[in-house]
Design a protein around this motif. Structure first.
Motif, mmCIF file in Angstrom:
data_model
loop_
_atom_site.group_PDB
_atom_site.id
_atom_site.type_symbol
_atom_site.label_atom_id
_atom_site.label_comp_id
_atom_site.label_asym_id
_atom_site.label_seq_id
_atom_site.Cartn_x
_atom_site.Cartn_y
_atom_site.Cartn_z
ATOM 1 N N GLU A 263 1.061 -1.436 -0.060
ATOM 2 C CA GLU A 263 0.241 0.148 0.364
ATOM 3 C C GLU A 263 1.022 1.251 0.447
ATOM 4 O O GLU A 263 0.581 3.010 -0.581
ATOM 5 N N VAL A 264 1.605 1.060 0.505
ATOM 6 C CA VAL A 264 2.779 2.077 0.234
ATOM 7 C C VAL A 264 3.152 2.265 -0.632
ATOM 8 O O VAL A 264 3.638 3.347 -1.093
ATOM 9 N N GLN A 265 3.918 1.343 -1.031
ATOM 10 C CA GLN A 265 4.781 1.990 -2.992
ATOM 11 C C GLN A 265 3.960 2.096 -4.027
ATOM 12 O O GLN A 265 3.725 3.191 -4.598
ATOM 13 N N THR A 266 2.176 1.421 -3.270
ATOM 14 C CA THR A 266 1.478 2.556 -4.313
ATOM 15 C C THR A 266 0.642 3.207 -4.063
ATOM 16 O O THR A 266 0.632 4.640 -5.200
ATOM 17 N N MET A 267 0.546 3.514 -3.191
ATOM 18 C CA MET A 267 0.464 5.496 -2.746
ATOM 19 C C MET A 267 1.778 6.436 -3.128
ATOM 20 O O MET A 267 1.657 7.098 -3.418
ATOM 21 N N GLN A 268 2.820 6.258 -3.070
ATOM 22 C CA GLN A 268 3.834 5.897 -3.757
ATOM 23 C C GLN A 268 4.274 7.109 -4.760
ATOM 24 O O GLN A 268 4.320 7.585 -5.662
ATOM 25 N N THR A 269 3.975 5.867 -6.097
ATOM 26 C CA THR A 269 4.048 5.921 -7.225
ATOM 27 C C THR A 269 2.019 6.458 -7.021
ATOM 28 O O THR A 269 2.642 7.263 -8.198
ATOM 29 N N ARG A 270 1.787 7.046 -7.135
ATOM 30 C CA ARG A 270 0.289 7.643 -7.031
ATOM 31 C C ARG A 270 0.569 9.721 -7.016
ATOM 32 O O ARG A 270 0.653 10.054 -7.320
ATOM 33 N N GLN A 271 1.868 9.158 -6.010
ATOM 34 C CA GLN A 271 1.986 10.825 -5.045
ATOM 35 C C GLN A 271 3.049 11.196 -6.539
ATOM 36 O O GLN A 271 2.756 12.407 -6.952
ATOM 37 N N GLY A 272 4.176 10.094 -7.109
ATOM 38 C CA GLY A 272 4.929 10.695 -8.275
ATOM 39 C C GLY A 272 4.509 11.155 -9.222
ATOM 40 O O GLY A 272 4.257 11.602 -9.676
ATOM 41 N N GLU A 273 2.267 10.106 -9.583
ATOM 42 C CA GLU A 273 1.366 10.451 -10.476
ATOM 43 C C GLU A 273 1.027 11.998 -10.515
ATOM 44 O O GLU A 273 0.982 13.170 -11.225
ATOM 45 N N ILE A 274 1.003 12.605 -9.318
ATOM 46 C CA ILE A 274 -0.438 13.794 -8.866
ATOM 47 C C ILE A 274 1.277 14.642 -8.781
ATOM 48 O O ILE A 274 0.438 15.434 -9.619
ATOM 49 N N MET A 275 1.976 14.571 -8.440
ATOM 50 C CA MET A 275 3.412 15.415 -8.821
ATOM 51 C C MET A 275 3.723 16.032 -10.155
ATOM 52 O O MET A 275 3.691 16.713 -10.070
ATOM 53 N N ALA A 276 3.952 14.869 -10.639
ATOM 54 C CA ALA A 276 3.669 14.935 -12.652
ATOM 55 C C ALA A 276 2.758 16.054 -12.783
ATOM 56 O O ALA A 276 2.967 17.190 -13.371
ATOM 57 N N LEU A 277 1.418 15.239 -12.739
ATOM 58 C CA LEU A 277 0.558 16.293 -13.217
ATOM 59 C C LEU A 277 1.002 17.773 -12.671
ATOM 60 O O LEU A 277 -0.179 18.222 -13.551
ATOM 61 N N SER B 69 3.176 19.485 -11.582
ATOM 62 C CA SER B 69 4.363 19.659 -11.367
ATOM 63 C C SER B 69 4.422 20.589 -10.229
ATOM 64 O O SER B 69 5.008 22.075 -9.641
ATOM 65 N N ALA B 70 4.126 20.077 -8.609
ATOM 66 C CA ALA B 70 4.165 20.673 -7.590
ATOM 67 C C ALA B 70 5.354 19.439 -6.444
ATOM 68 O O ALA B 70 5.818 18.588 -7.055
ATOM 69 N N LYS B 71 5.975 19.857 -5.527
ATOM 70 C CA LYS B 71 6.971 19.480 -4.430
ATOM 71 C C LYS B 71 5.409 18.147 -3.699
ATOM 72 O O LYS B 71 4.419 18.886 -4.004
ATOM 73 N N PRO B 72 6.620 17.129 -3.301
ATOM 74 C CA PRO B 72 5.433 16.552 -2.247
ATOM 75 C C PRO B 72 4.717 17.087 -1.495
ATOM 76 O O PRO B 72 3.821 16.818 -1.336
ATOM 77 N N SER B 73 5.646 18.265 -0.891
ATOM 78 C CA SER B 73 5.182 19.071 0.543
ATOM 79 C C SER B 73 3.633 20.155 0.106
ATOM 80 O O SER B 73 3.379 20.213 1.060
ATOM 81 N N THR C 179 1.801 19.452 -2.359
ATOM 82 C CA THR C 179 1.151 18.632 -3.205
ATOM 83 C C THR C 179 -0.421 18.351 -3.134
ATOM 84 O O THR C 179 -1.244 19.174 -4.045
ATOM 85 N N ALA C 180 -1.238 19.432 -1.610
ATOM 86 C CA ALA C 180 -2.781 19.587 -1.469
ATOM 87 C C ALA C 180 -2.840 21.056 -1.464
ATOM 88 O O ALA C 180 -3.448 21.119 -2.074
ATOM 89 N N ASN C 181 -1.562 21.840 -1.720
ATOM 90 C CA ASN C 181 -2.047 23.211 -2.007
ATOM 91 C C ASN C 181 -1.964 23.054 -3.683
ATOM 92 O O ASN C 181 -3.098 24.431 -4.181
ATOM 93 N N ALA C 182 -2.283 22.443 -4.233
ATOM 94 C CA ALA C 182 -1.529 22.007 -6.338
ATOM 95 C C ALA C 182 -2.867 21.817 -6.527
ATOM 96 O O ALA C 182 -3.558 22.407 -7.000
ATOM 97 N N VAL C 183 -3.758 20.953 -5.333
ATOM 98 C CA VAL C 183 -4.859 19.903 -5.847
ATOM 99 C C VAL C 183 -6.139 21.471 -5.624
ATOM 100 O O VAL C 183 -6.896 21.819 -5.737
#
Length: 395
Positions: free
Chosen positions: A243-257, A259-263, A265-269
């Motif tokens: 689950e953690v690995q899957t969440m990491q993959t999703r986080q990477g996809e969201i960051m790319a879409l 163009s935001a850093k991990p910290s 992503t919430a503000n970008a959304v």
């Protein structure tokens, strides 16, 4: 019948054993079930699913074990076939699917640790437990806040990091009477106690890891109010890692879409959500102007059938109703879809349901509604639907 010796109780890491068939029963529809004098297979019970694996006959033929149940001390193994050689007295080798078993051991031991922690911290009783295919379901007797769950999750994982031993005890009736343990119910015969120092002591018949450290990780992934308490979805061990690995993959996809850093992503959304809300508001206003213009072009008493690409169900409904304000004839809003056409039929006075039924029957449609307004979709393109409506408006 002869009771089955349960090798898994004393050694849950034992993966195979030699045994003899004590009974064989065919099952309706094929296959059958076999009882053995001893087995490494855990039968379904106590919230833990049955083991999977295989029984190999002396001839070398292998029978797949898909389910295991205990009845009056006899453990029955459901197999995919029941050849003549699988008869009472025949020797077999029983082997479990170890990956399947160890997963259940991790989930069950993790449940003990978390349940014991919730009980110690907040007096929460575990009133429901099941190891599902996706997650462990746990039901608590009392409501718990998000902060309380985070505290329990942290302290449960601290038990894992300390690698406490998991002990199996068989106390005498006198010793049992003096013990404090969870699941303190009336149980006939010998009571089996599973003890994890500092975490939990509980009556249990399941299989568990040798130490808490082998659970690896406990993660609560969901919590919802349920019957006065909380229903938790929990992952342990390899499930939690996946689950953690899957969440990491999703986080990477969201960051790319975004163009935001991990910290960030919430503000970008939130920013994108706000922009979408503004666009929807503007779109609503533009559609209102378009619908007004289309209605203004309608002569009173005539049928108004309009094709407008890109409308959602709400837009179709708004357009059809707006057209009824301009004419007493049949009003229809149509829009192309991936599978054909979305429609909304309306009439200021009268009943459009018969026409809707005829449209659905003729053009593979689905839908319905009230006498004045019906809505749905069909497999034909909007032009074909418009032609059908013009020919059958009087239905």
């Amino acid at each position: 019948m002869q009771s089955t010796e349960k090798y898994y109780e004393n050694d849950p890491y034992r993966t195979e054993c030699a045994a003899h068939i004590t009974a064989a029963q065919p099952l309706e529809g094929g296959g059958g079930r076999l009882a053995l004098d001893g087995t490494v297979f855990y039968p379904e019970g106590g919230g833990q699913p049955a083991d999977r694996g295989a029984l190999t006959l002396e001839s070398g033929e292998t029978l797949t074990v898909s389910d295991v149940h205990e009845q009056d001390g006899v453990i029955w193994h459901t197999v995919d076939a029941l050849p003549e050689a699988a008869r009472p007295g025949a020797a077999v080798t029983a082997r479990i699917d170890w990956a399947w078993r160890f997963d259940k051991m991790q989930q069950h031991t993790g449940e003990h640790i978390l349940s014991g922690t919730l009980h110690r911290l907040f007096g929460a009783e575990n009133v429901g437990f099941h190891i599902g295919a996706e997650a462990v379901r746990m039901d608590t007797s009392v409501p718990l806040t998000a902060d309380q769950l985070r505290q329990a999750e942290l302290e449960a994982n601290q038990v894992i990091w300390q690698d406490a031993p998991v002990r199996v005890l068989y106390p005498t009736p006198q010793e049992l009477a003096r013990m404090t343990y969870r699941s303190k119910k009336e149980i006939a015969g010998q009571v089996r106690i599973v003890e994890i120092p500092g975490a939990d002591t509980c009556a249990c018949c399941g299989t568990h890891t040798a130490t808490a450290g082998q659970v690896g990780l406990i993660k609560i992934i969901a919590a919802e109010n349920y019957k006065g308490g909380v229903r938790l979805s929990v992952l342990c061990g390899q499930r939690a890692l996946r689950e953690v690995q899957t969440m990491q993959t999703r986080q990477g996809e969201i960051m790319a879409l975004l163009s935001a850093k991990p910290s960030e992503t919430a503000n970008a959304v939130r920013r994108v959500h706000g922009e979408l809300a503004d666009l929807r508001y503007a779109h609503f206003g533009i559609c209102a102007q378009l619908f007004d213009a289309l209605a203004a072009a309608v002569n009173p008493g005539e049928d108004a059938i309009r094709i407008v690409p890109g409308l959602d169900p709400d837009g179709l409904h708004r357009l059809a109703v707006r057209l009824t304000e301009a004419t007493g004839g049949l009003c229809a809003a149509l829009t192309p879809t991936d599978k054909g056409c979305g429609y909304c039929l309306a009439r200021r006075e009268g009943d459009v349901r018969p026409l809707t039924r005829a449209l659905n029957a003729a053009l593979s449609g689905r839908g319905g509604g009230k006498p004045g307004v019906c809505q749905g979709s069909c497999a034909a393109d909007p032009e074909a639907v418009a032609a059908f409506l013009r020919e059958n408006a009087g239905v």
